[in-house]
Scaffold this motif. Sequence first.
Motif, mmCIF file in Angstrom:
data_model
loop_
_atom_site.group_PDB
_atom_site.id
_atom_site.type_symbol
_atom_site.label_atom_id
_atom_site.label_comp_id
_atom_site.label_asym_id
_atom_site.label_seq_id
_atom_site.Cartn_x
_atom_site.Cartn_y
_atom_site.Cartn_z
ATOM 1 N N SER A 6 0.837 -1.192 0.000
ATOM 2 C CA SER A 6 0.000 0.000 0.000
ATOM 3 C C SER A 6 0.873 1.243 0.000
ATOM 4 N N GLY A 7 0.265 2.356 -0.397
ATOM 5 C CA GLY A 7 0.946 3.640 -0.390
ATOM 6 C C GLY A 7 -0.043 4.712 0.008
ATOM 7 N N LYS A 8 0.439 5.758 0.698
ATOM 8 C CA LYS A 8 -0.438 6.834 1.143
ATOM 9 C C LYS A 8 0.160 8.197 0.808
ATOM 10 N N LYS A 9 -0.738 9.143 0.544
ATOM 11 C CA LYS A 9 -0.355 10.540 0.367
ATOM 12 C C LYS A 9 -1.567 11.378 0.729
ATOM 13 N N VAL A 13 -5.300 6.644 -0.445
ATOM 14 C CA VAL A 13 -4.720 5.346 -0.076
ATOM 15 C C VAL A 13 -4.777 4.440 -1.301
ATOM 16 N N ALA A 76 0.254 8.241 -4.216
ATOM 17 C CA ALA A 76 -0.001 7.035 -3.437
ATOM 18 C C ALA A 76 0.176 5.780 -4.304
ATOM 19 N N THR A 79 3.899 5.071 -4.927
ATOM 20 C CA THR A 79 4.532 4.438 -3.764
ATOM 21 C C THR A 79 4.151 2.964 -3.677
ATOM 22 N N ARG A 83 6.903 -0.069 -3.973
ATOM 23 C CA ARG A 83 7.047 -1.010 -2.858
ATOM 24 C C ARG A 83 6.743 -2.435 -3.298
ATOM 25 N N THR A 104 10.323 9.194 -1.330
ATOM 26 C CA THR A 104 8.880 8.989 -1.226
ATOM 27 C C THR A 104 8.387 7.847 -2.117
ATOM 28 N N ASN A 108 6.011 6.522 2.823
ATOM 29 C CA ASN A 108 4.830 7.375 2.732
ATOM 30 C C ASN A 108 5.144 8.796 3.191
ATOM 31 N N ASP A 109 4.484 9.766 2.575
ATOM 32 C CA ASP A 109 4.580 11.160 2.977
ATOM 33 C C ASP A 109 3.537 11.385 4.077
#
Length: 132
Positions: A6-9, A13, A76, A79, A83, A104, A108-109
């Motif tokens: 997963s990635g977040k910004k 999500v 997101a 990322t 990953r 980044t 995650n930011d």
Amino acid sequence: MVTNTSGKKKTAVARATVRDGEGRVRINSQPVELVEPEQARLKMLEPFRIAGEELRADVDIEVNVEGGGFSGQADATRTAIARGLVQHLGDAELRDAYMSFDRTLLVNDVRQSEPKKWGGPGARARYQKSYR
């Protein structure tokens, strides 16, 4: 082998599933080539440009992204894809290449917008005071 990442910004999500395949990349069940605006699409595909386009032909990536705007969703997704590739391939050299290009891609930011408070139009700004 299947890898979930997963990635977040901000409030966006992205959840990515990476599996062996023939190079399909789908964002919310549609091919990445159909993603608009173009700036967001280029940002999402950045991990492949750093790793090399031939890497894309070996994996299928399915990404579900929600929340935020198109820019936050693009970051997101980027990322989550980076990953996923590192975890799926187990390649320390690829991880180092991503870290040296932009941290980044893998981290995650954490910055969030500050909530609005009373006494003003925004988080920090105050309403003007009138003396006459």
